[in-house]
Motif scaffolding. Structure first.
Motif, PDB file in Angstrom:
ATOM      1  N   ALA A  13       0.813  -1.210   0.000  1.00  0.00           N
ATOM      2  CA  ALA A  13       0.000   0.000   0.000  1.00  0.00           C
ATOM      3  C   ALA A  13       0.844   1.257   0.000  1.00  0.00           C
ATOM      4  CB  ALA A  13      -0.929   0.031   1.208  1.00  0.00           C
ATOM      5  N   VAL A  41      -8.099   2.264  13.515  1.00  0.00           N
ATOM      6  CA  VAL A  41      -6.706   2.616  13.262  1.00  0.00           C
ATOM      7  C   VAL A  41      -6.164   3.515  14.351  1.00  0.00           C
ATOM      8  CG1 VAL A  41      -6.823   2.366  10.782  1.00  0.00           C
ATOM      9  CG2 VAL A  41      -7.435   4.543  11.809  1.00  0.00           C
ATOM     10  N   LEU A 606     -12.488   1.296  10.020  1.00  0.00           N
ATOM     11  CA  LEU A 606     -11.407   0.602   9.311  1.00  0.00           C
ATOM     12  C   LEU A 606     -10.533   1.563   8.515  1.00  0.00           C
ATOM     13  CD1 LEU A 606     -13.185  -2.579   7.891  1.00  0.00           C
ATOM     14  CD2 LEU A 606     -11.650  -2.433   9.848  1.00  0.00           C
ATOM     15  N   LEU A 607     -11.114   2.655   8.050  1.00  0.00           N
ATOM     16  CA  LEU A 607     -10.389   3.549   7.139  1.00  0.00           C
ATOM     17  C   LEU A 607     -10.618   5.006   7.520  1.00  0.00           C
ATOM     18  CD1 LEU A 607      -8.821   4.121   4.452  1.00  0.00           C
ATOM     19  CD2 LEU A 607     -11.063   4.111   3.310  1.00  0.00           C
ATOM     20  N   GLN A 608      -9.550   5.752   7.597  1.00  0.00           N
ATOM     21  CA  GLN A 608      -9.615   7.198   7.654  1.00  0.00           C
ATOM     22  C   GLN A 608      -9.084   7.746   6.337  1.00  0.00           C
ATOM     23  OE1 GLN A 608      -8.753   7.875  12.418  1.00  0.00           O
ATOM     24  NE2 GLN A 608      -7.504   8.910  10.929  1.00  0.00           N
ATOM     25  N   LEU A 609      -9.809   8.706   5.763  1.00  0.00           N
ATOM     26  CA  LEU A 609      -9.408   9.283   4.490  1.00  0.00           C
ATOM     27  C   LEU A 609      -9.669  10.779   4.532  1.00  0.00           C
ATOM     28  CD1 LEU A 609      -8.415   8.896   1.566  1.00  0.00           C
ATOM     29  CD2 LEU A 609     -10.827   8.600   0.913  1.00  0.00           C
ATOM     30  N   PHE A 653      -4.352   8.983   4.438  1.00  0.00           N
ATOM     31  CA  PHE A 653      -5.207   7.844   4.769  1.00  0.00           C
ATOM     32  C   PHE A 653      -4.562   6.986   5.856  1.00  0.00           C
ATOM     33  CE2 PHE A 653      -2.300   5.793   1.889  1.00  0.00           C
ATOM     34  CZ  PHE A 653      -2.184   4.498   2.393  1.00  0.00           C
ATOM     35  N   LEU A 655      -5.390   2.859   7.150  1.00  0.00           N
ATOM     36  CA  LEU A 655      -6.208   1.668   6.950  1.00  0.00           C
ATOM     37  C   LEU A 655      -5.762   0.587   7.911  1.00  0.00           C
ATOM     38  CD1 LEU A 655      -8.254  -0.028   5.255  1.00  0.00           C
ATOM     39  CD2 LEU A 655      -6.326  -0.610   3.754  1.00  0.00           C
ATOM     40  N   SER A 656      -6.730  -0.035   8.592  1.00  0.00           N
ATOM     41  CA  SER A 656      -6.418  -1.113   9.533  1.00  0.00           C
ATOM     42  C   SER A 656      -7.184  -2.362   9.130  1.00  0.00           C
ATOM     43  CB  SER A 656      -6.798  -0.694  10.954  1.00  0.00           C
ATOM     44  OG  SER A 656      -6.405  -1.668  11.880  1.00  0.00           O
ATOM     45  N   PRO A 657      -6.633  -3.182   8.232  1.00  0.00           N
ATOM     46  CA  PRO A 657      -7.344  -4.381   7.771  1.00  0.00           C
ATOM     47  C   PRO A 657      -7.501  -5.433   8.855  1.00  0.00           C
ATOM     48  CG  PRO A 657      -5.119  -4.316   6.877  1.00  0.00           C
ATOM     49  CD  PRO A 657      -5.339  -3.009   7.554  1.00  0.00           C
ATOM     50  N   THR A 662      -1.551  -1.913  10.443  1.00  0.00           N
ATOM     51  CA  THR A 662      -1.936  -0.569  10.035  1.00  0.00           C
ATOM     52  C   THR A 662      -1.122  -0.169   8.814  1.00  0.00           C
ATOM     53  OG1 THR A 662      -2.444   0.108  12.309  1.00  0.00           O
ATOM     54  CG2 THR A 662      -2.086   1.861  10.694  1.00  0.00           C
ATOM     55  N   SER A 664      -0.721   3.181   6.343  1.00  0.00           N
ATOM     56  CA  SER A 664      -1.103   4.594   6.355  1.00  0.00           C
ATOM     57  C   SER A 664      -0.184   5.379   5.449  1.00  0.00           C
ATOM     58  CB  SER A 664      -1.051   5.138   7.781  1.00  0.00           C
ATOM     59  OG  SER A 664       0.244   5.014   8.315  1.00  0.00           O
TER      60      SER A 664
END
Length: 836
Positions: A13, A41, A606-609, A653, A655-657, A662, A664
């Motif tokens: 990523a 996250v 799960l996601l910060q954007l 961003f 992301l913590s799948p 993490t 990012s």
């Protein structure tokens, strides 16, 4: 970009975690914004910021901001302000010479760091504006660092066009006894020992003591590029009553070592006996660039190795055209003191805050960078500031209003020796700044807020300076006085002349014995005649600047987890002085910033954007360069020459799948152009008019002309760099990364792979082909072992894993020899700590 895509595919990523995104989350304390969904996250590591004079989570702050906690800074190896670029994607930092540090945000920054100008990016420590870029606080026991992008000043401190850096230390806590001890060791004999202790002194008083000592050997083979730092801090906090509290901070720090290192990479030489008439439509004519030998140009070889000194000695320094003998070896010896306090009074309907502060710095630096035989800087700067604020709410309105006072007095003695030219400056400067500011937030609905801010600033400045000068000029038919010794490097003109063998002055008189401006014959060889001329520039002046700046913004919550905002803000930086005849003043610069953005949390955390678009209109920008003053002498001065447009987009961003992974990052695209960028440079031919022109060493088009001076008409060139890219404004900047946590029973193993990419950027206003940085890609990695209770840790790290040579500075001196500086090479080591 190929490098960026390659590493992106390796990590799945990206490269480096954005500190702001990795830790940000909704603010549970702001009922008006809703409770929000706690982002996975972020977990419990929500960064709280106070950039808008209220406590809010980073994710709730509707402004262009990046923030990092002290732990994140430590993990990234950020030991001082020069390394903040590791956590702030749009921040470029240049450690120019000695203690001087320049900050650039999206191409807006300082071209010089003397005490004759204000910073374009404001530095604030513990809520106190710090006027001198070299007087920045040590990064020890730091709670967080905030980097704000764009014009500042409507809420606190002094005005700035480019942005602000806020460093907030850890404050004392009531009723808590604890602290930490951290230590580390790595290659280049790097070392660190830091610690802090928090102790209660009764129920309503707490004490916190902090200290750090760190350093490393030189990164360069000649011993330069080293560091020796010490910092101590003490704080006491007391709740005098339920409505009144006070905190007092005192700190002391020192910096030592040899200072920044550099390399000679090559030289531009004028093609012999070739002169072109004015208005010749060419770029860099008559100049040939030759790379230095590998033994000299090899990165981190240094300026002071025998090979580099022998290479430098081949060149002739104009206007004497004598040999460039060995430059002075550099050193740094700085001391900084600071005391500040914060008083808070709860008035019921409002909160009153008072922040008095005092800071003093003493700098004693010697440097050369390959462009000077030696440069000496002795400087003392004292500043006093006072800020008073009142904050509260009335109905649907939240308000902050305040007054700010700032007084800075500086004295400095400087000596700049370029082999055949020496200037000595002695100056006393004073700046007095007063401002009134206010900010209103209208909570129109639970989702919609209208924000307005305004500030009136009045700046009064004065200078009392003298600058004696000495020039040695070759007057042979063919300019070549290679056997004539250059001017000795000494603290004063008198000492330099006294160090010359009296027998070399064939008239029997030294320049001290004849009137200013009268040539004195100076021969080492009758076939190579030379003269010396002594001068003196006196500047005693006062200037006043005032400006109303303002901010307007809309904020709208689409939901508890989705924020939209748009803003306009105007910026202003006051003018200043030059110790230069006929160019004693320059005016303010201005910036208008338009911003739209969105901050979001998706998929149950799960996601910060976050996405931000911006357009900056930058005008009357202050640029420093070598030019021609009205006495006919070449001089270094600042003037208002530029108008630029800087626009682009930032994407962050995290992301913590999984619970233990993490990913990012952040990417900034910057479309930047100098809409108008014209300045004058002197003709390098020393013959009086009528004359032949010698074309300047620049990569932009130019036209030749003359300028009337006290010496009569002299040759000059108008250099037109309009359409070029601003300095330190890469088109692409990316930070991406991966963190993986592995549970090992009662222990946790945390692995991080971090990286940073920057596309090519311009390093100087000369816009030479050799002054472009090229692409940069660096990788860091660390592995940390810690127990479940997290009271100790052991970390192994490597930074700049691939040992990239990252250019940070580019300079050319009197012999047109090019020197460059670099970020740190590959470093690795171990850190361990215990918290109690």
């Amino acid at each position: 970009m190929k490098k960026l895509l390659l590493v992106g595919s390796i990590l799945g990523a990206g490269l480096l975690p954005n500190a702001a995104m990795a830790q940000a989350g909704p603010n549970p304390e702001e009922a008006s914004r809703g409770s929000g969904t706690q982002a996975r996250v972020a977990d419990d590591n929500v960064i709280m910021v106070t950039a808008q004079r209220r406590e809010e989570s980073l994710q709730d702050a509707a402004i262009p901001i990046v923030a990092a906690t002290g732990e994140q800074l430590s993990r990234a190896g950020v030991a001082d302000v020069t390394q903040l670029g590791k956590v702030a994607p749009s921040l470029n930092i240049v450690n120019q010479a000695g203690s001087a540090t320049s900050f650039f945000i999206r191409g807006v920054g300082n071209f010089n760091n003397n005490n004759l100008s204000d910073p374009a990016v404001a530095f604030n420590f513990d809520g106190v504006y710090v006027g001198r870029p070299s007087s920045t606080a040590a990064f020890m026991d730091v709670q967080r660092v905030e980097v704000l992008k764009g014009p500042q000043g409507t809420l606190y401190g002094r005005n700035a066009t480019g942005g602000a850096i806020n460093v907030i230390p850890v404050h004392p806590e009531l009723g808590e006894f604890g602290g930490f001890v951290h230590a580390g060791y790595g290659n280049h004999d790097s070392y660190e020992l830091s610690g802090a202790i928090n102790a209660p002194l009764g129920d309503s008083v707490a004490l916190r003591l902090s200290g750090i000592i760190n350093g490393h050997d030189g990164y360069f083979a000649d011993g330069t590029g080293d560091a020796e730092n010490l910092a101590l801090r003490g704080q006491i906090y007391a709740e005098i009553s339920p409505a009144v509290d006070v905190r007092v901070l005192a700190e002391y720090s020192t910096r030592g070592g040899n200072g920044p290192g550099g390399n000679l990479i090559g030289a531009y030489q004028l093609t012999p006996n070739v002169f072109l008439p004015p208005n010749t439509p060419t770029t860099i004519p008559n100049w040939t660039y030759t790379a230095a030998p590998a033994s000299v140009a090899e990165p981190f070889s240094g300026l002071y190795t025998p090979q580099s000194l022998a290479y430098l000695g081949q060149f002739l320094a104009a206007p004497l055209f004598s040999r460039a003998n060995a430059p002075a070896y550099p050193s740094i010896d700085d001391e900084i003191w600071g005391v500040n306090a914060e008083f808070n009074v709860d008035l019921g309907a409002a909160q009153f805050t008072l922040i008095p502060a005092y800071r003093k710095q003493e700098l004693h630096n010697i440097y050369s960078l390959g462009i000077f035989q030696g440069a000496l800087q002795d400087e003392t700067a004292e500043q006093v500031s006072l800020e008073a604020r009142l904050a509260g709410s009335v109905g649907l309105l939240d308000y902050v209003t305040g007054l700010f006072y700032y007084n800075e007095k500086t004295t400095f003695r400087a000596s700049f020796n370029q082999w055949s030219l020496q200037n000595n400056g002695n100056a006393r400067n004073e700046t007095e700044s007063m401002a009134a500011f206010a900010r209103l937030v209208a909570n129109v609905t639970d989702q919609l807020r209208i924000v307005g801010g305004i500030r009136y600033t009045d700046d009064q400045k004065s200078i009392d300076a003298t600058q004696p000068s000495l020039a040695a000029i070759c007057v042979a038919a063919t300019p070549n006085c290679s056997t004539v010794p250059s001017i000795p490097f000494r603290p004063t003109i008198e000492e330099s002349i006294a160090a010359i063998n009296p027998a070399l002055f064939v008239s029997g008189l030294t320049p001290l014995q004849v009137p200013l401006g009268v040539p004195v014959p100076y021969f080492a060889d009758p076939s190579q005649p030379a003269i010396m001329i002594r001068g003196n520039t006196i500047v005693k002046d006062e200037s006043s600047f005032s400006r109303v700046t303002w901010r307007g913004a809309l904020e709208y919550d689409l939901s508890d987890d989705n924020l939209l905002y748009a803003s306009y803000e105007s910026g202003y930086r006051s003018g200043g002085f030059n110790i230069t005849f006929g160019r004693e003043n320059y005016g303010p610069e201005y910036l208008d910033a338009y911003t739209v953005g969105s901050k979001n949390v998706f998929f149950d955390g799960l996601l910060q954007l976050n996405i931000e678009g911006f357009i900056w209109k930058y005008r009357d920008q202050q640029v420093s360069h070598i030019g021609l003053d009205l006495s006919g002498a070449s001089a270094f001065f600042t003037e208002n020459i530029g108008r630029s447009t800087l626009q682009g987009i930032d994407v962050d961003f995290a992301l913590s799948p999984t619970e233990s992974t993490t990913i990012s990052g952040s990417v900034q695209y910057l479309d930047a152009s100098n809409d108008a960028y014209v300045y004058q440079v002197p003709d390098t031919n020393t013959r009086p008019a009528p004359f032949n022109f010698v074309t300047p060493l620049v990569g932009c088009p130019y036209t030749g002309s003359t300028v009337q001076t006290s010496r009569g008409p002299l040759a000059t060139y108008a250099v037109n760099c309009s359409g070029t890219r601003p300095i330190n404004a890469p088109a692409w900047t990316a930070r991406l990364g991966l963190e993986q946590v592995v549970e090992l029973g009662e222990l946790s193993l945390v692995g991080n792979v971090d990286g940073f990419y920057r596309s090519t950027r311009e390093l100087t206003i000369s816009y030479l082909p050799t002054s472009r940085s090229g692409e940069d890609l660096t990788l860091d990695a660390s592995l940390t072992l810690r127990p479940a209770d997290e009271n100790w840790f052991v970390t192994a790290y490597v930074r700049n894993l691939t040992n990239e040579d990252v250019l940070t500075n580019y300079t050319s001196g009197t012999p047109n020899v090019i020197s460059v500086s670099y970020e740190a090479p590959r470093t690795f080591g171990v850190r361990a700590g215990f918290d109690f």
